[in-house]
Design an enzyme around this catalytic site. Structure first.
Site, short mmCIF file in Angstrom:
data_model
loop_
_atom_site.label_atom_id
_atom_site.label_comp_id
_atom_site.label_asym_id
_atom_site.label_seq_id
_atom_site.Cartn_x
_atom_site.Cartn_y
_atom_site.Cartn_z
N SER A 9 117.17 34.81 5.68
CA SER A 9 117.34 36.17 5.17
C SER A 9 118.51 36.22 4.19
O SER A 9 119.64 35.85 4.53
CB SER A 9 117.59 37.13 6.33
N HIS A 34 113.30 35.61 3.04
CA HIS A 34 113.17 36.92 3.70
C HIS A 34 114.10 37.91 3.00
O HIS A 34 115.30 37.66 2.90
CB HIS A 34 113.51 36.79 5.18
N ASP A 36 115.42 41.75 2.85
CA ASP A 36 115.54 42.98 3.64
C ASP A 36 115.86 44.17 2.75
O ASP A 36 116.92 44.24 2.13
CB ASP A 36 116.64 42.80 4.69
N MET A 38 116.52 48.15 2.71
CA MET A 38 116.91 49.25 3.62
C MET A 38 117.26 50.48 2.81
O MET A 38 117.93 50.39 1.78
CB MET A 38 118.13 48.83 4.44
N HIS A 67 110.73 42.63 3.69
CA HIS A 67 110.74 43.44 4.90
C HIS A 67 111.32 44.80 4.54
O HIS A 67 112.53 44.92 4.32
CB HIS A 67 111.59 42.71 5.95
N MET A 138 110.22 42.66 15.74
CA MET A 138 111.69 42.70 15.65
C MET A 138 112.28 42.25 16.98
O MET A 138 111.89 42.75 18.05
CB MET A 138 112.20 44.12 15.34
N GLY A 143 118.49 46.89 10.89
CA GLY A 143 119.59 47.52 10.15
C GLY A 143 120.71 46.58 9.79
O GLY A 143 121.30 46.70 8.73
N PHE A 144 120.97 45.62 10.66
CA PHE A 144 122.12 44.75 10.43
C PHE A 144 121.83 43.32 10.90
O PHE A 144 121.11 43.13 11.89
CB PHE A 144 123.36 45.28 11.19
N GLY A 145 122.41 42.38 10.19
CA GLY A 145 122.35 40.99 10.63
C GLY A 145 123.38 40.75 11.73
O GLY A 145 124.21 41.62 12.02
N GLY A 146 123.31 39.60 12.34
CA GLY A 146 124.35 39.18 13.28
C GLY A 146 124.27 39.78 14.68
O GLY A 146 125.24 39.71 15.44
N ASP A 176 112.17 38.37 13.96
CA ASP A 176 113.31 38.67 13.08
C ASP A 176 114.45 39.28 13.89
O ASP A 176 114.30 40.36 14.47
CB ASP A 176 112.83 39.66 12.00
N GLY A 177 115.57 38.56 13.90
CA GLY A 177 116.77 39.06 14.55
C GLY A 177 117.27 38.12 15.62
O GLY A 177 116.54 37.80 16.57
N GLY A 178 118.48 37.63 15.42
CA GLY A 178 119.12 36.81 16.45
C GLY A 178 118.52 35.42 16.60
O GLY A 178 118.67 34.79 17.65
N GLY A 198 119.09 34.87 9.49
CA GLY A 198 120.09 35.33 8.54
C GLY A 198 121.44 34.70 8.82
O GLY A 198 121.83 33.71 8.19
N SER A 199 122.15 35.23 9.82
CA SER A 199 123.50 34.73 10.06
C SER A 199 123.51 33.26 10.45
O SER A 199 124.42 32.52 10.06
CB SER A 199 124.23 35.59 11.08
C1 DX5 Z 1 117.86 43.10 10.39
C2 DX5 Z 1 117.08 42.34 9.37
C3 DX5 Z 1 117.09 40.88 9.57
C4 DX5 Z 1 118.46 40.25 9.49
C5 DX5 Z 1 118.46 39.21 10.56
O1 DX5 Z 1 117.53 44.42 10.35
O2 DX5 Z 1 115.72 42.74 9.36
O3 DX5 Z 1 116.19 40.22 8.69
O4 DX5 Z 1 118.75 39.64 8.27
O5 DX5 Z 1 119.74 38.70 10.66
P1 DX5 Z 1 120.17 37.74 11.85
O6 DX5 Z 1 119.33 36.50 11.71
O7 DX5 Z 1 121.61 37.54 11.59
O8 DX5 Z 1 119.88 38.47 13.12
ZN ZN Z 2 114.29 41.47 8.21
#
Ligand code: DX5
Ligand code: ZN
Length: 217
Positions: A9, A34, A36, A38, A67, A138, A143-146, A176-178, A198-199
Site C-alpha cells: 500500500s 494498492h 488507498d 479516502m 481501494h 478488511m 482509515g489508517f495504516g499501522g 487489508d490491514g495489519g 502497508g506499514s
Molecule cells: C487502511 C487501508 C490499508 C492500509 C493498510 O484503511 O485500507 O490499505 O494501507 O496498512 P497496514 O498494512 O499498515 O495495516
Molecule cells: Zn486499503
C-alpha cells in the site's frame, strides 16, 4: 493452482514521491500496487483522488488495485477508468446502489471488487458475489495504516471461500490491514490469495519485506 498477489500500500510510502515509490515497489517485487483513496467522510482521513493515480500511471506497469474509502464511489468510476486504474474496490457500506456500482465498474473496463468492513457480515454482499472479480475483507477498520490485525475477520474469509466453491464462482479474496509475515499465513490458510501490506512493507527495505511475505505463501 492459486495465484497469490502481494499488494504493497502506497499509503505508508512518501506522499511527496508517489511516482518514485511506485517505481521502487515494482522493482522490489510487488505484484500489485494498492492505492488507498479516502474522502474524509466515509473514513476520518483524506488522501488523494484519480488525478494522482493518473499521474503515476505512465511510470508503472503494476496492476493498480484502487481501494476507494469514499461515499458514493459510483460517482468516480469514469475518473478512475480514465486514470488507468485496473480495479476498483468499493465498500458495500458506502453506497445504496452496490449492484449498479459494480456493474458500472465492469462496464468501464476495470475489475470490480466489493469491500466489507470488520462489522459487516458476508451476507451483506451475497447478492452481488456473481458480479465481482474480487472481495476485499478488511482486517482493520479502514482509515489508517499501522493498526493491528483483527483475527476475527478471518472467519469471513473462510466463509467466502466456501461460498465460492459451493456456487462455482471465481473471485479473488483480498485482505487489508495489519498484514505482516505472521498474519499473512493465517489469512492464506483461511483462503485469501491477495494481501495488502502497508506499514510492514515500509518498515524495512521493501524488497526484503516483500520477500518475507512471499516466503509465507
Ligand atoms: C487502511 C487501508 C490499508 C492500509 C493498510 O484503511 O485500507 O490499505 O494501507 O496498512 P497496514 O498494512 O499498515 O495495516
Ligand atoms: Zn486499503
Amino acid at each position: 493452482m492459486t495465484d497469490y498477489y502481494i499488494a504493497p500500500s502506497i499509503l505508508s510510502g512518501n506522499f511527496g514521491k508517489f511516482t518514485e515509490e511506485a517505481i521502487r515497489l515494482e522493482a522490489a517485487g510487488a505484484d500489485w500496487l494498492h492505492i488507498d483513496i479516502m474522502d474524509g467522510h466515509f473514513v476520518d482521513n483524506l488522501t488523494f483522488g484519480a488525478g494522482v493515480v493518473g499521474a503515476m500511471r505512465p511510470y508503472s506497469k503494476l496492476f493498480f488495485d484502487c481501494h476507494l474509502m469514499v461515499e458514493n464511489p459510483e460517482n468516480y468510476v469514469t475518473a478512475f477508468a480514465e486514470a488507468g486504474a485496473d480495479s476498483m474496490s468499493i465498500h458495500v457500506e458506502a453506497t445504496s446502489h452496490i449492484h449498479g456500482a459494480l456493474q458500472k465498474i465492469r462496464a468501464a473496463g476495470m475489475k470490480a471488487s466489493v469491500v466489507i468492513n470488520p462489522g459487516t457480515p458476508v451476507s451483506a454482499i451475497e447478492p452481488v458475489l456473481t458480479l465481482v472479480d474480487m472481495v476485499l475483507v478488511m482486517t482493520v477498520n479502514p482509515g489508517f495504516g499501522g493498526q493491528s490485525f483483527l483475527t476475527e475477520c478471518l472467519e469471513k474469509v473462510s466463509d467466502l471461500a466456501m461460498f465460492r466453491k459451493l456456487r462455482n464462482l471465481n473471485f479473488d479474496i483480498e485482505v487489508d490491514g495489519g498484514i505482516t509475515d505472521e498474519t499473512i499465513a493465517l489469512a492464506k490458510q483461511a483462503g485469501a490469495n491477495a494481501f495488502v501490506a502497508g506499514s510492514f512493507t515500509f518498515s524495512g527495505e521493501p524488497a526484503e519485506q516483500i520477500r518475507k511475505l512471499k516466503a509465507q505463501l
